[in-house]
Scaffold this motif. Structure first.
Motif, mmCIF file in Angstrom:
data_model
loop_
_atom_site.group_PDB
_atom_site.id
_atom_site.type_symbol
_atom_site.label_atom_id
_atom_site.label_comp_id
_atom_site.label_asym_id
_atom_site.label_seq_id
_atom_site.Cartn_x
_atom_site.Cartn_y
_atom_site.Cartn_z
ATOM 1 N N GLN A 98 0.915 4.116 -2.798
ATOM 2 C CA GLN A 98 0.686 5.504 -2.393
ATOM 3 C C GLN A 98 1.783 6.402 -2.972
ATOM 4 O O GLN A 98 1.511 7.498 -3.458
ATOM 5 C CB GLN A 98 0.656 5.590 -0.858
ATOM 6 C CG GLN A 98 0.317 6.965 -0.316
ATOM 7 C CD GLN A 98 -1.118 7.390 -0.677
ATOM 8 O OE1 GLN A 98 -2.082 6.743 -0.278
ATOM 9 N NE2 GLN A 98 -1.249 8.453 -1.473
ATOM 10 N N SER A 99 3.031 5.935 -2.947
ATOM 11 C CA SER A 99 4.091 6.814 -3.479
ATOM 12 C C SER A 99 3.983 6.999 -4.985
ATOM 13 O O SER A 99 4.341 8.047 -5.496
ATOM 14 C CB SER A 99 5.488 6.423 -3.175
ATOM 15 O OG SER A 99 5.819 5.446 -2.706
ATOM 16 N N ALA A 100 3.451 5.995 -5.691
ATOM 17 C CA ALA A 100 3.242 6.206 -7.134
ATOM 18 C C ALA A 100 2.161 7.262 -7.351
ATOM 19 O O ALA A 100 2.226 8.062 -8.291
ATOM 20 C CB ALA A 100 2.859 4.907 -7.813
ATOM 21 N N PHE A 101 1.147 7.246 -6.477
ATOM 22 C CA PHE A 101 0.121 8.286 -6.599
ATOM 23 C C PHE A 101 0.696 9.662 -6.253
ATOM 24 O O PHE A 101 0.241 10.676 -6.770
ATOM 25 C CB PHE A 101 -1.090 7.954 -5.713
ATOM 26 C CG PHE A 101 -2.081 7.059 -6.413
ATOM 27 C CD1 PHE A 101 -1.957 5.680 -6.356
ATOM 28 C CD2 PHE A 101 -3.121 7.588 -7.162
ATOM 29 C CE1 PHE A 101 -2.854 4.846 -7.033
ATOM 30 C CE2 PHE A 101 -4.015 6.765 -7.830
ATOM 31 C CZ PHE A 101 -3.889 5.389 -7.760
ATOM 32 N N ASN A 102 1.702 9.679 -5.350
ATOM 33 C CA ASN A 102 2.350 10.971 -5.014
ATOM 34 C C ASN A 102 3.423 11.339 -6.037
ATOM 35 O O ASN A 102 4.022 12.392 -5.948
ATOM 36 C CB ASN A 102 3.012 10.895 -3.635
ATOM 37 C CG ASN A 102 2.001 10.658 -2.546
ATOM 38 O OD1 ASN A 102 0.810 10.880 -2.751
ATOM 39 N ND2 ASN A 102 2.466 10.200 -1.388
ATOM 40 N N ARG A 103 3.709 10.429 -6.942
ATOM 41 C CA ARG A 103 4.723 10.604 -8.001
ATOM 42 C C ARG A 103 6.106 10.922 -7.407
ATOM 43 O O ARG A 103 6.823 11.828 -7.822
ATOM 44 C CB ARG A 103 4.273 11.651 -9.026
ATOM 45 C CG ARG A 103 2.960 11.227 -9.662
ATOM 46 C CD ARG A 103 2.438 12.170 -10.689
ATOM 47 N NE ARG A 103 2.238 13.518 -10.244
ATOM 48 C CZ ARG A 103 1.224 13.920 -9.493
ATOM 49 N NH1 ARG A 103 0.285 13.082 -9.107
ATOM 50 N NH2 ARG A 103 1.124 15.181 -9.135
ATOM 51 N N ILE A 119 0.846 -1.198 0.000
ATOM 52 C CA ILE A 119 0.000 0.000 0.000
ATOM 53 C C ILE A 119 0.884 1.251 0.000
ATOM 54 O O ILE A 119 0.629 2.217 -0.723
ATOM 55 C CB ILE A 119 -0.962 -0.037 1.218
ATOM 56 C CG1 ILE A 119 -1.973 -1.157 0.979
ATOM 57 C CG2 ILE A 119 -1.654 1.302 1.432
ATOM 58 C CD1 ILE A 119 -2.897 -1.466 2.134
ATOM 59 N N ALA A 120 1.966 1.204 0.768
ATOM 60 C CA ALA A 120 2.872 2.371 0.828
ATOM 61 C C ALA A 120 3.488 2.630 -0.553
ATOM 62 O O ALA A 120 3.625 3.784 -1.002
ATOM 63 C CB ALA A 120 3.967 2.114 1.851
ATOM 64 N N LYS A 121 3.840 1.552 -1.245
ATOM 65 C CA LYS A 121 4.475 1.707 -2.565
ATOM 66 C C LYS A 121 3.491 2.327 -3.568
ATOM 67 O O LYS A 121 3.830 3.234 -4.332
ATOM 68 C CB LYS A 121 4.927 0.327 -3.048
ATOM 69 C CG LYS A 121 6.120 0.379 -3.969
ATOM 70 C CD LYS A 121 6.364 -0.959 -4.611
ATOM 71 C CE LYS A 121 7.343 -1.806 -3.824
ATOM 72 N NZ LYS A 121 7.787 -2.988 -4.612
ATOM 73 N N PRO A 141 -5.571 4.375 -3.859
ATOM 74 C CA PRO A 141 -5.775 5.293 -2.746
ATOM 75 C C PRO A 141 -5.870 6.754 -3.194
ATOM 76 O O PRO A 141 -6.271 7.624 -2.437
ATOM 77 C CB PRO A 141 -4.524 5.088 -1.888
ATOM 78 C CG PRO A 141 -3.478 4.614 -2.845
ATOM 79 C CD PRO A 141 -4.203 3.856 -3.916
ATOM 80 N N GLY A 142 -5.538 7.027 -4.454
ATOM 81 C CA GLY A 142 -5.377 8.427 -4.865
ATOM 82 C C GLY A 142 -6.587 9.089 -5.463
ATOM 83 O O GLY A 142 -6.545 10.281 -5.716
ATOM 84 N N CYS A 143 -7.668 8.384 -5.750
ATOM 85 C CA CYS A 143 -8.804 9.073 -6.346
ATOM 86 C C CYS A 143 -10.106 8.328 -6.106
ATOM 87 O O CYS A 143 -10.104 7.148 -5.752
ATOM 88 C CB CYS A 143 -8.581 9.319 -7.828
ATOM 89 S SG CYS A 143 -8.111 7.895 -8.774
ATOM 90 N N GLY A 144 -11.207 9.030 -6.317
ATOM 91 C CA GLY A 144 -12.502 8.492 -5.918
ATOM 92 C C GLY A 144 -13.258 7.762 -6.999
ATOM 93 O O GLY A 144 -14.207 7.039 -6.714
ATOM 94 N N VAL A 145 -12.870 7.929 -8.280
ATOM 95 C CA VAL A 145 -13.682 7.342 -9.332
ATOM 96 C C VAL A 145 -12.834 7.069 -10.569
ATOM 97 O O VAL A 145 -11.772 7.668 -10.726
ATOM 98 C CB VAL A 145 -14.859 8.298 -9.676
ATOM 99 C CG1 VAL A 145 -14.399 9.536 -10.426
ATOM 100 C CG2 VAL A 145 -15.965 7.596 -10.458
ATOM 101 N N GLU A 191 -14.538 10.887 -2.163
ATOM 102 C CA GLU A 191 -13.231 11.202 -2.765
ATOM 103 C C GLU A 191 -12.181 10.099 -2.615
ATOM 104 O O GLU A 191 -11.017 10.315 -2.953
ATOM 105 C CB GLU A 191 -12.705 12.553 -2.249
ATOM 106 C CG GLU A 191 -12.271 12.593 -0.799
ATOM 107 C CD GLU A 191 -13.455 12.596 0.176
ATOM 108 O OE1 GLU A 191 -13.198 12.480 1.384
ATOM 109 O OE2 GLU A 191 -14.626 12.718 -0.253
ATOM 110 N N ARG A 192 -12.601 8.906 -2.114
ATOM 111 C CA ARG A 192 -11.645 7.790 -2.041
ATOM 112 C C ARG A 192 -12.297 6.527 -2.567
ATOM 113 O O ARG A 192 -13.518 6.406 -2.548
ATOM 114 C CB ARG A 192 -11.231 7.555 -0.587
ATOM 115 C CG ARG A 192 -10.067 8.408 -0.131
ATOM 116 C CD ARG A 192 -9.154 7.656 0.859
ATOM 117 N NE ARG A 192 -9.840 6.678 1.675
ATOM 118 C CZ ARG A 192 -10.356 6.923 2.863
ATOM 119 N NH1 ARG A 192 -10.263 8.120 3.382
ATOM 120 N NH2 ARG A 192 -10.961 5.962 3.554
ATOM 121 N N SER A 193 -11.493 5.607 -3.029
ATOM 122 C CA SER A 193 -12.093 4.350 -3.458
ATOM 123 C C SER A 193 -11.197 3.190 -3.069
ATOM 124 O O SER A 193 -9.972 3.316 -3.076
ATOM 125 C CB SER A 193 -12.296 4.347 -4.964
ATOM 126 O OG SER A 193 -12.917 3.152 -5.329
#
Ligand code: B1M
Length: 632
Positions: free
Chosen positions: A20-25, A16-18, A227-231, A216-218
């Motif tokens: 998440q970091s891709a979503f944070n770029r 999940i952490a990994k 983890p980065g977006c809702g839809v 805003e989450r899915s």
């Protein structure tokens, strides 16, 4: 299920952490930091072999199939997959809420899909109502599956398949009709986009209420823990239309959806290069989920154009040539910030390096591990500045065809007559139907023969076809040109009927259809339009046509040319079966068979004994003429 970090004994937190970091770029220093999620088992049925027969009718069965598969996956595959329950019922859920009928597949290895459009004319639009998700179409099935999983399961639950407004309206109207109306009835199409966008938002909110997740989450979007977006929304049809139409109709609608859900993900398959600037205009765009389908240069262009402003998910099916595919895909990339691999392995089908699907005899979990190793190895090479390809494996850049400037043929027409023919050509390439009709009338008044008038229109069609092949025009423009030509032909029709026998009438009858199991008809409809434009009489049997129906239609209409289309690798067999049915009926000698569609090749045509193959609708005309003995 907010703190989902441990499932059936597997610690999911590092994964999940990994992600998440891709979503944070976050910048990438080593290949291990790029998340790799390989979907095994796939939640959809295409390419699978052991889906339970009650997968689409019994939520417990769908849940058990997915959960057991994920458990096995977590034991066997060395990737970053984070499971969630995907309530999958095919691509037509929202359209079914508006009244589109869903075809229930006979075969468990096939997915439900919209059988036919539900809007036949613009006046049907006034009768549309916003769907009620508790009552309409297949929406209640999705809600039942979500409710079952929330109450009885141990996985987080995600959204069902979310075809966006462009795809949904395409399914409701039929793509060809929609693209015509975008030109001829833009106000009405805007109203339709507004209504379907409202319905999409309502449908997403209701699913989220049942799931118990915030707007805003899915938990999961299209097979990917997100983890980065809702839809998410699938805009597959963006590859089919040019940038003007996408900007006018789609960008405002998708922006409204993504703003409502705190950001979203757009999915498409293949090369959507013409719409990359438009994607950048979508408000709150967080993710582009693309299946490159072997269009390596287009994928590199996408990544570089997005310049790490969004997360990019690579969602191809697993290639058969695992090492070669990823070596090409990553050859020109060296910065992997925000890139995730979100691929899927089908049980018995793999992808070739051109994006076509071919049978594969493999263990999916073992393939998944090969994908992980190859992706990591290729990314590691690029991060250390090494090439992934040897010089001889480098792709040659795609040559852009220049429009040939044709020398005008020597004509027996007077200068005034030639000017009218030129006007007809011009009307055609401007899609001016009333203009073309007026010019055809002027041509007849000026004593020009029907054949010269048709040639004028055909020259315009030829030009449009070339612009399509070059990528200056897209599907809607081809369709508009076809319908403009049909308007001109309508003026000539009574005269052509009189000229029949003198060589001016129909060139011959063609029975056309998409083969059994396959519902794709956009390409087939283009072929029909081109054949009709070239004066063939086409008997179109539609989609999902069994072999015997082709045989009966050929007999009934006394036709000697059969044209078969297919878009799915799994339905190619239907072409072979149809040729066998012709033989069984003792008709093979009298009927010429031509085939086409994206997965078809000349080799395949030869292999099943077809008489002709055309890679495009434009070329289909030449092949049809050759098969009935007309040399161009
Ligand atoms: Co589907 N789909 N689809 N899809 N779809 C593809 C084709 C796919 C490549 C996407 C992918 O890989 N991710 C893939 C097929 C893979 C494969 O088998 N090789 C695929 C899949 C898997 C599926 C489903 C199974 C998905 C699912 O539910 N799990 C499902 C199947 C439903 C079914 O048929 N039973 C499905 C459903 C759908 C929609 C219903 C959502 C929709 C179809 C709507 C419709 O047709 N009315 C759809 C669409 C739109 C696509 C994409 C996006 C576009 C296809 C298309 O129309 N292209 C496609 C992905 C992509 O390409 N980016 C995809 C434009 C069209 C003009 O091209 O048909 O090739 P084409 O026609 C060309 C030539 O091939 C030629 O002329 C045309 C113009 O030059 N031609 C002929 C065609 N027929 C000819 C006949 C001839 C001669 C030339 O002589 C007789």
């Amino acid at each position: 299920m907010n703190s989902f970090t441990n499932w059936r004994g597997f610690d999911l937190s590092p994964r999940i952490a990994k992600i998440q970091s891709a979503f944070n770029r976050t910048p990438i220093a080593s290949a291990d930091q790029v998340p790799i999620l390989v979907n095994t088992p796939c939640y959809f049925s295409f390419g699978s072999q052991d889906k339970p027969v009650d997968y689409y009718t019994n939520p417990a069965s769908m849940f058990a199939y997915q959960a057991n598969g994920y458990e096995k996956h977590l034991q066997l595959v060395n990737d970053d997959y984070v499971p969630y329950f995907m309530p999958w019922f095919g691509t037509g859920i929202l359209a079914s809420g508006f009244g589109a009928r869903i075809r229930v597949p006979d075969d468990p290895a096939d997915d439900p899909a919209v059988a036919e459009p539900c809007i036949k004319s613009p006046s049907d639009i006034a009768l549309l109502k916003l769907p009620d998700p508790n009552r309409d179409g297949w929406m209640p099935r999705v809600l039942d599956a979500i409710d079952f999983a929330v109450s009885n399961g141990d996985l987080p639950v995600g959204l069902t398949d979310m075809q966006g407004p462009l795809d949904t309206i395409g399914l409701m109207c039929g793509q060809a009709q929609l693209y015509k109306w975008m030109y001829s009835e833009p106000r009405m199409v805007h109203d339709l986009f507004d209504m379907v966008t409202d319905a999409f938002i309502l449908w997403t909110k209701i699913q989220k209420e049942h799931i118990g997740e915030p707007l805003e989450r899915s938990n999961g979007l299209q097979g990917v823990f997100s983890p980065g977006c809702g839809v998410w929304e699938s805009d597959d049809d963006l590859v089919l239309i040019g940038s003007d139409l996408y900007y006018e109709f789609v960008v405002p609608s998708v922006s409204r959806i993504f703003e409502t859900f705190g950001g979203g993900s757009v999915h498409y398959c293949g090369n959507g290069g013409q719409n990359i600037d438009n994607l950048k205009q979508i408000k709150s765009l967080r993710v582009i989920n693309n299946s490159p389908l072997g269009k390596f240069e287009a994928f590199t262009h996408l990544v570089k154009s997005m310049d790490h402003q969004v997360t990019i998910q690579i969602q191809d099916a697993s290639p058969v040539d695992v090492a070669g595919y990823y070596a090409h895909l990553f050859a020109d990339l060296d910065d992997f910030r925000g890139i995730m691999l979100a691929t899927f392995v089908m049980d018995n089908t793999g992808m070739d390096n051109q994006g076509g699907y071919i049978p594969a005899n493999w263990d999916p979990y073992n393939t998944a591990n090969r994908v992980v190793d190859s992706v990591r190895a290729n990314i590691a090479k690029r991060l250390s500045g090494e090439p992934t390809l040897q010089k001889e494996d480098m792709l040659v850049s795609v040559k852009v065809n220049k429009l040939e400037k044709k020398e005008p043929k020597k004509s027996l027409l007077s200068t005034a007559q030639a000017a009218i023919i030129e006007q007809i050509r011009q009307n055609l390439i401007e899609f001016d139907a009333s203009g073309v009709q007026a010019s055809v009338h002027s041509a007849l008044d000026a004593g020009i023969g029907t054949l010269d008038i048709i040639l004028g229109m055909a020259y315009g069609m030829d030009e449009v076809g070339k612009m399509y092949e070059k990528g200056d025009f897209f599907l809607p423009e081809l369709i508009m040109a076809g319908s403009t030509m049909a308007a001109g032909m309508a003026v000539l029709q009574p005269l052509l009927a009189g000229e029949e026998g003198a060589g001016g009438g129909s060139l011959g009858k063609v029975v056309l259809g998409t083969v059994k199991g396959d519902l794709h008809d956009i390409g087939k409809n283009l072929v029909r339009m081109m054949l009709e434009g070239a004066r063939f009489e086409v008997i179109d049997l539609g989609v999902d046509v069994p072999p015997q129906k082709f045989v009966e239609a050929l007999k009934e209409h006394d036709a000697h040319l059969l044209a078969l289309s297919a878009l799915l690798t799994t339905t190619l067999k239907g072409m072979d079966d149809t040729i066998k049915a012709l033989k069984a009926a003792g008709m093979r000698e009298q009927v010429r068979v031509m085939i086409g569609g994206a997965p078809i090749s000349k080799e395949f045509a030869d292999q099943i004994g077809a008489d002709g193959y055309a890679p495009s609708a434009v070329q289909a005309v030449g092949v049809a003429k050759r098969l009935i003995g007309i040399e161009e």
